[in-house]
Design a protein around this motif. Structure first.
Motif, PDB file in Angstrom:
ATOM      1  N   ASP A 298       8.636  -4.817   0.984  1.00 33.70           N
ATOM      2  CA  ASP A 298       8.149  -3.841   0.011  1.00 33.70           C
ATOM      3  C   ASP A 298       8.752  -4.181  -1.349  1.00 33.70           C
ATOM      4  N   PHE A 299       7.935  -4.761  -2.222  1.00 34.57           N
ATOM      5  CA  PHE A 299       8.392  -5.073  -3.581  1.00 34.57           C
ATOM      6  C   PHE A 299       7.594  -4.309  -4.626  1.00 34.57           C
ATOM      7  N   GLY A 300       6.742  -3.377  -4.183  1.00 32.33           N
ATOM      8  CA  GLY A 300       5.931  -2.621  -5.113  1.00 32.33           C
ATOM      9  C   GLY A 300       4.675  -3.371  -5.492  1.00 32.33           C
ATOM     10  N   ALA A 301       4.231  -3.166  -6.723  1.00 37.12           N
ATOM     11  CA  ALA A 301       3.004  -3.801  -7.193  1.00 37.12           C
ATOM     12  C   ALA A 301       3.224  -5.222  -7.676  1.00 37.12           C
TER      13      ALA A 301
ATOM     14  N   GLY B 195       8.232  -4.545 -15.803  1.00 37.95           N
ATOM     15  CA  GLY B 195       7.677  -3.198 -15.832  1.00 37.95           C
ATOM     16  C   GLY B 195       7.317  -2.651 -14.467  1.00 37.95           C
ATOM     17  N   GLU B 196       7.343  -3.499 -13.446  1.00 39.59           N
ATOM     18  CA  GLU B 196       6.958  -3.054 -12.103  1.00 39.59           C
ATOM     19  C   GLU B 196       8.156  -2.749 -11.215  1.00 39.59           C
ATOM     20  N   CYS B 197       9.349  -2.788 -11.773  1.00 34.60           N
ATOM     21  CA  CYS B 197      10.547  -2.417 -11.023  1.00 34.60           C
ATOM     22  C   CYS B 197      10.501  -0.913 -10.729  1.00 34.60           C
ATOM     23  N   ARG B 198      10.798  -0.536  -9.464  1.00 33.99           N
ATOM     24  CA  ARG B 198      10.654   0.862  -9.063  1.00 33.99           C
ATOM     25  C   ARG B 198      11.988   1.571  -8.926  1.00 33.99           C
ATOM     26  N   VAL B 199      11.970   2.881  -9.128  1.00 32.74           N
ATOM     27  CA  VAL B 199      13.128   3.721  -8.828  1.00 32.74           C
ATOM     28  C   VAL B 199      13.173   3.921  -7.317  1.00 32.74           C
TER      29      VAL B 199
ATOM     30  N   SER C 167      19.810  -8.684  -6.165  1.00 31.33           N
ATOM     31  CA  SER C 167      18.836  -7.702  -6.657  1.00 31.33           C
ATOM     32  C   SER C 167      17.666  -8.497  -7.228  1.00 31.33           C
ATOM     33  N   THR C 168      16.576  -8.546  -6.486  1.00 32.52           N
ATOM     34  CA  THR C 168      15.435  -9.385  -6.840  1.00 32.52           C
ATOM     35  C   THR C 168      14.535  -8.686  -7.846  1.00 32.52           C
ATOM     36  N   GLY C 169      14.066  -9.422  -8.832  1.00 31.74           N
ATOM     37  CA  GLY C 169      13.151  -8.871  -9.821  1.00 31.74           C
ATOM     38  C   GLY C 169      13.460  -9.389 -11.211  1.00 31.74           C
ATOM     39  N   LYS C 170      12.611  -9.042 -12.173  1.00 34.57           N
ATOM     40  CA  LYS C 170      12.774  -9.514 -13.543  1.00 34.57           C
ATOM     41  C   LYS C 170      13.275  -8.428 -14.486  1.00 34.57           C
TER      42      LYS C 170
ATOM     43  N   ILE D 166      13.412  -4.371   1.217  1.00 34.02           N
ATOM     44  CA  ILE D 166      12.960  -3.600   0.048  1.00 34.02           C
ATOM     45  C   ILE D 166      13.608  -4.213  -1.179  1.00 34.02           C
ATOM     46  N   THR D 167      12.806  -4.631  -2.137  1.00 39.34           N
ATOM     47  CA  THR D 167      13.319  -5.299  -3.327  1.00 39.34           C
ATOM     48  C   THR D 167      12.717  -4.684  -4.590  1.00 39.34           C
ATOM     49  N   ASN D 168      13.110  -5.252  -5.736  1.00 38.27           N
ATOM     50  CA  ASN D 168      12.575  -4.832  -7.034  1.00 38.27           C
ATOM     51  C   ASN D 168      12.866  -3.346  -7.284  1.00 38.27           C
TER      52      ASN D 168
END
Length: 467
Positions: free
Chosen positions: A296-299, A304-308, A392-395, A461-463
């Protein structure tokens, strides 16, 4: 009251004979007349003055004990079950005879025929999944035909993890005199042993993007990271599409350049590349397969797609794993995410439970008690193990928090060919020729590899961000 000791300053004055006037039983040191082996702790009240030419008479005295200022806990390594390496791989069920490889049994519009393909068998007609007429003819109508499941083979090659160190004969002797630490071999052995375990733990949570890092060519010599095992073709494609990988749209990466990220246990998660957009505009697509874990990484992975993080995200992951047939045994994440989960529960007037964990080794459980057990937080009775090196994966560049692994350790383990061993040889053993030095060399070595026999029973679960 005369002679009454209240502070360290009073104790030094009583011991070394100075009372702020420079008189008494003192030692001659670099700072002039100095009490003891160093200047008084409260130097602001030190009445002694330095004297020229006395610098060689003063030496700092260091304690013999070497104190560690580093956190070298090895929770991911300690958490994984250890099994002896008994085979080079295993066979797995890739797909049902009909109904596909997803957790849910698939149905569709494809007729079950003698030559039905794997793709068509994934979505058979609802009236041809096993219901037959009275006295039905074998191989006749209603899909009553011979069918068979699909199997494949996965294999693992043990990885060798080793750390070499050395100390000279002179260094060993000097450490035992003057202001030395004593047995330097014992001290270095202990700290190198901690490093050896910590490095293996770091390998287990190595960020997935490191498998596409520029100039990284030997990462497959490490243990396969849990971040790579608990992944999917869609996640890898999205990371490349959103420029999290080095081999991405900007660098015109190809599927072949993602080999280290997509290859797993001798098989491959399929990622295709569309180059029709031209240079710098390649797009990536992941093809789902039995090798995919629940991710589950969201969209997407853009900033801008990093989730709370919410409890719904965590609950949904646990539900998806159980739907797939998995049974989550442990949650691994960073201290920051554990704190966030605790905050979310407290806002709902719910609190984390605590559970005693008894570690095991090669199937032999420790004895329950204070000596070997330790208490950890739990969520829905699933232990939460903190890992200081959790990525912590993501931009997103702000408020990002550690990823979460939800694991079924019945199907995830460290296959050990050779447990950790320590080797040492050299001049103290009467064999300086073996190491080619007037000293000793020591080495820690472990051989093994992480293994997984059920990918859909693992989740990630990432991002995520805190707020």
């Amino acid at each position: 009251m005369s002679g009454y000791i209240k502070t360290m300053k009073d104790l030094e004055a009583a011991t070394y004979g100075y009372g702020g006037t420079g008189s008494g039983n003192a030692l001659l040191k670099a700072g002039g007349v100095v009490g003891g082996f160093g200047t008084p702790h409260d130097t602001s009240a030190n009445a002694f003055t330095g004297a020229a030419g006395l610098g060689d008479l003063y030496n700092l005295l260091y304690g013999q004990k070497v104190w560690s200022v580093l956190n070298q806990e090895v929770n991911p390594l300690a958490m994984l079950a250890k099994r002896p390496y008994t085979s080079s791989g295993w066979r797995v069920l890739k797909s049902r005879p009909i109904g596909g490889s997803d957790a849910a049994f698939g149905t569709g519009t494809n007729a079950v025929t003698a030559s039905i393909s794997s793709a068509d068998a994934a979505t058979p007609r609802a009236d041809q999944i096993g219901g037959v007429g009275e006295n039905a003819t074998l191989g006749g109508a209603d899909g009553f035909r011979a069918i068979a499941p699909e199997y494949t083979k996965l294999y693992v090659s043990p990885k060798t993890i080793a750390h070499l160190f050395e100390f000279s004969e002179l260094g060993m002797e000097m450490a035992a005199i003057d202001d030395g630490v004593g047995d330097i071999r014992a001290i270095v052995r202990e700290d190198m042993g901690k490093l050896h375990a910590e490095v293996q733990s770091k390998m287990l949570v190595m960020p997935l993007e490191k498998y596409s890092e520029n100039g990284t060519t030997g990462i497959e010599k490490n243990y396969t990271s849990l971040m790579k095992i608990v992944s999917s073709a869609v996640e890898i494609a999205t990371m490349a599409d959103d420029d999290v990988f080095y081999h991405n749209q900007t660098n015109n990466g190809t599927a072949a350049q993602l080999a280290d990220a997509t290859t797993i246990f001798g098989s491959t998660r399929t990622v295709t590349v569309n180059t029709s957009g031209g240079s710098g505009a390649y797009t990536y697509t992941g093809v789902p397969s039995f090798l995919d874990a629940e991710v589950d990484f969201g969209a997407g992975y853009t900033s801008g797609e990093c989730r709370v993080l919410t409890l719904s995200i965590l609950n949904d992951m646990i539900r998806r794993i159980r739907t797939n047939g998995g049974n989550p045994k442990v949650i691994i994440t960073g201290y920051d995410t554990i704190q966030k989960i605790s905050d979310l529960l407290q806002s709902q007037e719910r609190f984390m439970d605590r559970k005693e964990i008894v570690p095991s080794h090669n199937g032999v459980r420790g004895v329950k008690g204070q000596e070997v057990g330790f208490r950890v937080a739990t969520y829905y009775d699933i232990p939460i193990i903190p890992a200081k090196d959790m990525p912590s994966t993501g931009k997103s560049t702000s408020n990002r928090i550690s990823d979460i692994l939800v694991l079924d350790t019945d199907h995830l383990w460290l296959s050990v060919m050779k447990p950790t061993q320590y080797f040492e040889d050299g001049i103290t053993s009467g064999n300086p020729f073996g190491v080619g030095k007037l000293g000793n060399q020591g080495m820690y070595r472990t051989m093994g590899e992480t293994c997984c026999s059920f990918f859909k029973g693992q989740g990630k679960i990432t991002n995520l961000k805190s707020a």
